[in-house]
Design an enzyme around this catalytic site. Structure first.
Site, PDB file in Angstrom:
ATOM      1  N   SER A   1      78.257 -62.880 -24.663  1.00  0.00           N
ATOM      2  CA  SER A   1      77.008 -63.131 -25.397  1.00  0.00           C
ATOM      3  C   SER A   1      77.395 -63.460 -26.836  1.00  0.00           C
ATOM      4  O   SER A   1      78.501 -63.125 -27.282  1.00  0.00           O
ATOM      5  CB  SER A   1      76.168 -61.856 -25.381  1.00  0.00           C
ATOM      6  OG  SER A   1      75.152 -61.911 -26.361  1.00  0.00           O
TER       7      SER A   1
ATOM      8  N   TYR B   1      75.770 -52.363 -26.525  1.00  0.00           N
ATOM      9  CA  TYR B   1      75.672 -53.654 -25.820  1.00  0.00           C
ATOM     10  C   TYR B   1      76.617 -54.675 -26.469  1.00  0.00           C
ATOM     11  O   TYR B   1      77.400 -55.339 -25.798  1.00  0.00           O
ATOM     12  CB  TYR B   1      74.238 -54.180 -25.831  1.00  0.00           C
ATOM     13  CG  TYR B   1      74.126 -55.534 -25.167  1.00  0.00           C
ATOM     14  CD1 TYR B   1      74.252 -55.664 -23.784  1.00  0.00           C
ATOM     15  CD2 TYR B   1      73.948 -56.696 -25.930  1.00  0.00           C
ATOM     16  CE1 TYR B   1      74.184 -56.916 -23.177  1.00  0.00           C
ATOM     17  CE2 TYR B   1      73.875 -57.943 -25.326  1.00  0.00           C
ATOM     18  CZ  TYR B   1      73.998 -58.044 -23.947  1.00  0.00           C
ATOM     19  OH  TYR B   1      73.949 -59.278 -23.352  1.00  0.00           O
TER      20      TYR B   1
HETATM   21  N1  LIG Z   1      69.134 -63.279 -21.126  1.00  0.00           N
HETATM   22  C1  LIG Z   1      69.731 -63.208 -22.304  1.00  0.00           C
HETATM   23  O1  LIG Z   1      69.067 -63.337 -23.352  1.00  0.00           O
HETATM   24  C2  LIG Z   1      71.216 -63.058 -22.389  1.00  0.00           C
HETATM   25  C3  LIG Z   1      71.881 -63.499 -23.558  1.00  0.00           C
HETATM   26  C4  LIG Z   1      73.262 -63.382 -23.637  1.00  0.00           C
HETATM   27  C5  LIG Z   1      73.980 -62.842 -22.581  1.00  0.00           C
HETATM   28  N2  LIG Z   1      73.315 -62.397 -21.463  1.00  0.00           N
HETATM   29  C6  LIG Z   1      74.114 -61.815 -20.389  1.00  0.00           C
HETATM   30  O2  LIG Z   1      73.963 -62.645 -19.244  1.00  0.00           O
HETATM   31  C7  LIG Z   1      74.109 -61.855 -18.060  1.00  0.00           C
HETATM   32  C8  LIG Z   1      72.951 -62.154 -17.131  1.00  0.00           C
HETATM   33  O3  LIG Z   1      71.760 -61.711 -17.746  1.00  0.00           O
HETATM   34  P1  LIG Z   1      70.354 -62.299 -17.300  1.00  0.00           P
HETATM   35  O4  LIG Z   1      69.741 -62.884 -18.497  1.00  0.00           O
HETATM   36  O5  LIG Z   1      70.504 -63.097 -16.082  1.00  0.00           O
HETATM   37  O6  LIG Z   1      69.597 -60.914 -17.003  1.00  0.00           O
HETATM   38  P2  LIG Z   1      68.692 -60.493 -15.766  1.00  0.00           P
HETATM   39  O7  LIG Z   1      67.734 -61.585 -15.439  1.00  0.00           O
HETATM   40  O8  LIG Z   1      68.137 -59.156 -16.116  1.00  0.00           O
HETATM   41  O9  LIG Z   1      69.742 -60.358 -14.554  1.00  0.00           O
HETATM   42  C9  LIG Z   1      70.617 -59.268 -14.471  1.00  0.00           C
HETATM   43  C10 LIG Z   1      71.236 -59.250 -13.097  1.00  0.00           C
HETATM   44  O10 LIG Z   1      72.114 -58.129 -13.000  1.00  0.00           O
HETATM   45  C11 LIG Z   1      71.841 -57.429 -11.781  1.00  0.00           C
HETATM   46  N3  LIG Z   1      72.141 -56.018 -11.917  1.00  0.00           N
HETATM   47  C12 LIG Z   1      71.619 -55.159 -12.824  1.00  0.00           C
HETATM   48  N4  LIG Z   1      72.094 -53.914 -12.617  1.00  0.00           N
HETATM   49  C13 LIG Z   1      72.937 -53.998 -11.546  1.00  0.00           C
HETATM   50  C14 LIG Z   1      73.734 -53.055 -10.832  1.00  0.00           C
HETATM   51  N5  LIG Z   1      73.767 -51.757 -11.193  1.00  0.00           N
HETATM   52  N6  LIG Z   1      74.464 -53.477  -9.770  1.00  0.00           N
HETATM   53  C15 LIG Z   1      74.426 -54.783  -9.397  1.00  0.00           C
HETATM   54  N7  LIG Z   1      73.702 -55.721 -10.041  1.00  0.00           N
HETATM   55  C16 LIG Z   1      72.971 -55.332 -11.089  1.00  0.00           C
HETATM   56  C17 LIG Z   1      70.353 -57.674 -11.545  1.00  0.00           C
HETATM   57  O11 LIG Z   1      70.025 -57.569 -10.167  1.00  0.00           O
HETATM   58  P3  LIG Z   1      69.340 -56.306  -9.450  1.00  0.00           P
HETATM   59  O12 LIG Z   1      68.348 -55.723 -10.405  1.00  0.00           O
HETATM   60  O13 LIG Z   1      68.728 -56.922  -8.222  1.00  0.00           O
HETATM   61  O14 LIG Z   1      70.489 -55.402  -9.142  1.00  0.00           O
HETATM   62  C18 LIG Z   1      70.213 -59.119 -11.990  1.00  0.00           C
HETATM   63  O15 LIG Z   1      70.540 -59.976 -10.926  1.00  0.00           O
HETATM   64  C19 LIG Z   1      74.196 -60.393 -18.516  1.00  0.00           C
HETATM   65  O16 LIG Z   1      75.540 -60.000 -18.487  1.00  0.00           O
HETATM   66  C20 LIG Z   1      73.662 -60.434 -19.937  1.00  0.00           C
HETATM   67  O17 LIG Z   1      74.235 -59.420 -20.730  1.00  0.00           O
HETATM   68  C21 LIG Z   1      71.961 -62.518 -21.330  1.00  0.00           C
END
Ligand SMILES: NC(=O)c1ccc[n+]([C@@H]2O[C@H](COP(=O)([O-])OP(=O)(O)OC[C@H]3O[C@@H](n4cnc5c(N)ncnc54)[C@H](OP(=O)(O)O)[C@@H]3O)[C@@H](O)[C@H]2O)c1
Length: 264
Positions: A138, A151
């Protein structure tokens, strides 16, 4: 060889978008995609819409038993080549360190760091020359993050680990790419904790998951260590290498205070 992609965090947001683009052929020909997340109904929906065969693994990656399942499945077929590992599972809790508490802070380290290490280990044993690992870091990794300290530190871990591993694995033709996006409108911000702490950081703006994933796949194919998709954060990436961290933190704090005051 049977080429597979393993995608964690497959049920939502970035992980789901990786599956869409890999399914559309953006990562080359694949025999199977392994989709990992906890929510079975979401994985079923992904299976139904994908033309590449998808194997669903409804696993909690903070549970040690999940890695026994993955290890066993990978060992079952000697012809498996893990062409892609996408480590996208992750979450962020906003607020002061003590406010987030022991469970919240430890949970982020378990999923964002430990799960990524364990997945990488198991997948690497079945990778070959040309395989790629994409780790979701990130822009929070670029500068220390008061208000989301743990985080930010987990994402710094992802960034540093990715760069070091890429150096280690480069000689055998395997590359690791850390992706540093800005905010994206996924489920990431659905239950963030302290909304005020969120508001102080969203001034950096949002990106589209499809653009981030497209850039990430292209960077990984080229063997790039770091992918910062947005031009303004590329500038921050360079500045953070030159300027003292305290200066960068002060600048970020000033911008956060200024934008939240204008909103209230
Ligand atoms: N969105 C942003 O603004 C942003 C910005 C920078 C970086 N990121 C990074 O990008 C990545 C993806 O984020 P996103 O935006 O796609 O968030 P998201 O929509 O909340 O997706 C998170 C994913 O992680 C899975 N997950 C959560 N807890 C888990 C567990 N204990 N075991 C297995 N799977 C788990 C969730 O699936 P289930 O709930 O079905 O398990 C979901 O598929 C993350 O690493 C985040 O830190 C996001």
């Amino acid at each position: 060889m049977r080429n597979i992609a393993i995608v964690t965090g497959a049920s939502s947001g970035v992980g789901r978008e990786f599956i869409r683009q890999l399914n559309a052929g953006a990562g080359g020909p694949l025999d199977e995609i392994w989709a990992i997340a906890r929510r079975q109904d979401r994985l079923d929906a992904i299976k139904a819409e994908s033309k590449t065969p998808v194997r669903d693994f409804a696993l909690d990656l903070t549970d040690q038993a999940s890695y026994d399942v993955i290890e066993k499945e990978l060992a079952e077929d000697e012809t498996i080549n893990v062409q892609w590992l996408i480590n996208s599972a992750g979450f962020g809790k906003y607020g002061d360190f003590t406010q987030i508490g022991e469970r919240g802070n430890a949970g982020m380290v378990r999923l964002n760091c430990l799960a990524l290490v364990q997945m990488t280990y198991h997948a690497l044993l079945r990778m070959h020359e040309g395989s790629r690992i994409v780790n979701l870091a990130s822009v929070a990794a670029l500068v220390p993050q008061p208000g989301i300290s743990v985080y930010g530190a987990t994402k710094r871990f992802v960034l540093d680990l990715s760069m070091a591993l890429d150096e280690e694995l480069g000689p055998v033709g395997i590359h690791v790419t850390a992706v540093c996006p800005k905010y994206m409108r996924t489920e990431f911000l659905d239950r963030p904790g302290d909304q005020h702490a969120v508001d102080k950081t969203t001034f950096i703006g949002f990106e589209e998951p499809r653009d981030v994933v497209r850039e990430a796949l292209a960077a990984a194919v080229r063997g790039r260590q770091v992918c910062v998709p947005s031009w303004d954060m590329k500038v921050v990436y360079v500045l953070a290498k030159i300027l003292p961290a305290r200066f960068m933190v002060a600048g970020e704090r000033f911008m956060g205070d200024w934008t939240t005051e204008r909103l209230t």
